[in-house]
Motif scaffolding. Structure first.
Motif, PDB file in Angstrom:
ATOM      1  N   ALA A  85      -2.098 -13.206  -2.413  1.00 52.53           N
ATOM      2  CA  ALA A  85      -2.521 -11.825  -2.664  1.00 52.53           C
ATOM      3  C   ALA A  85      -2.944 -11.655  -4.120  1.00 52.53           C
ATOM      4  O   ALA A  85      -3.943 -11.001  -4.416  1.00 52.53           O
ATOM      5  CB  ALA A  85      -1.397 -10.854  -2.311  1.00 52.53           C
ATOM      6  N   GLY A  86      -2.191 -12.252  -5.030  1.00 52.69           N
ATOM      7  CA  GLY A  86      -2.552 -12.168  -6.445  1.00 52.69           C
ATOM      8  C   GLY A  86      -3.915 -12.783  -6.728  1.00 52.69           C
ATOM      9  O   GLY A  86      -4.716 -12.229  -7.487  1.00 52.69           O
ATOM     10  N   LEU A  87      -4.196 -13.913  -6.090  1.00 51.18           N
ATOM     11  CA  LEU A  87      -5.493 -14.570  -6.286  1.00 51.18           C
ATOM     12  C   LEU A  87      -6.638 -13.739  -5.733  1.00 51.18           C
ATOM     13  O   LEU A  87      -7.681 -13.589  -6.365  1.00 51.18           O
ATOM     14  CB  LEU A  87      -5.488 -15.959  -5.631  1.00 51.18           C
ATOM     15  CG  LEU A  87      -4.555 -16.993  -6.240  1.00 51.18           C
ATOM     16  CD1 LEU A  87      -4.519 -18.256  -5.377  1.00 51.18           C
ATOM     17  CD2 LEU A  87      -4.995 -17.329  -7.657  1.00 51.18           C
ATOM     18  N   VAL A  88      -6.453 -13.181  -4.540  1.00 50.10           N
ATOM     19  CA  VAL A  88      -7.539 -12.426  -3.928  1.00 50.10           C
ATOM     20  C   VAL A  88      -7.767 -11.108  -4.660  1.00 50.10           C
ATOM     21  O   VAL A  88      -8.904 -10.669  -4.842  1.00 50.10           O
ATOM     22  CB  VAL A  88      -7.331 -12.235  -2.397  1.00 50.10           C
ATOM     23  CG1 VAL A  88      -6.276 -11.206  -2.088  1.00 50.10           C
ATOM     24  CG2 VAL A  88      -8.639 -11.888  -1.710  1.00 50.10           C
ATOM     25  N   VAL A  89      -6.693 -10.476  -5.134  1.00 53.68           N
ATOM     26  CA  VAL A  89      -6.843  -9.230  -5.887  1.00 53.68           C
ATOM     27  C   VAL A  89      -7.500  -9.506  -7.240  1.00 53.68           C
ATOM     28  O   VAL A  89      -8.300  -8.709  -7.724  1.00 53.68           O
ATOM     29  CB  VAL A  89      -5.482  -8.508  -6.039  1.00 53.68           C
ATOM     30  CG1 VAL A  89      -5.564  -7.355  -7.018  1.00 53.68           C
ATOM     31  CG2 VAL A  89      -5.022  -8.006  -4.669  1.00 53.68           C
TER      32      VAL A  89
END
Length: 170
Positions: A85-89
């Protein structure tokens, strides 16, 4: 001076996959919460900063590589992998619309659990960015692995070619 507001409307289709689990509702809930523990760990800011290290930690710390982001309400879970999630955000903040994922489990009155989940890549593909598209496909595969491990016959449906997600079965 403020710049004029810009409004964009994007129409996209999301495919919902529904599957009978072949097990009782109570047993499915128990098995899901073992595979995806209902505890909070980390936050998206930390995950975005740590990137792959956070994802590796979660992969090693849980049987399925996912963690629930909030306490389950009834039979609906918000869950995902904080590192992913951190990477995609970090790639596109609009991805918060699709991360965490949602899964609902319910009983039709025959004591057999049925689940419903939306294909992750359908939402991420609507952002039309190569990074979010790749991560959506990765989440399709991870969700298929989770459902397969839980004995839910939906993995093939998650991975099949969809007119909405533009990818084909690996």
């Amino acid at each position: 001076m403020d710049s004029p507001a810009i409004v964009e409307s994007v129409l996209h289709t999301v495919e919902r996959i529904t599957a009978r689990t072949g097990t009782s509702f109570d047993r499915f809930v128990e098995r899901f919460e073992i595979a995806v523990p209902p505890r909070r760990i980390g936050n998206l800011d930390t995950a975005a900063e740590e990137g792959d290290r956070a994802a590796e930690y979660i992969d090693a710390a849980t049987p399925s590589s996912f963690r629930v982001f909030s306490t389950p309400r009834a039979v609906s879970w918000l869950f995902g992998n904080a590192g992913i999630a951190g990477l995609v955000v970090a790639a596109d903040a609009r991805a918060l619309l699709y991360a965490p994922m949602r899964l609902a489990a319910y009983d039709h009155g025959d004591r057999e659990a049925t689940i419903a989940v939306e294909r992750p890549s359908d939402g991420f593909n609507s952002l039309e960015r190569p990074e979010t598209i790749a991560i959506g496909r990765q989440l399709d595969a991870k969700l298929a692995d989770l459902l397969d491990a839980l004995g839910v016959p939906a993995a093939a449906e998650l991975l099949r070619a969809s007119p909405h997600n533009g990818h084909s079965t690996p």
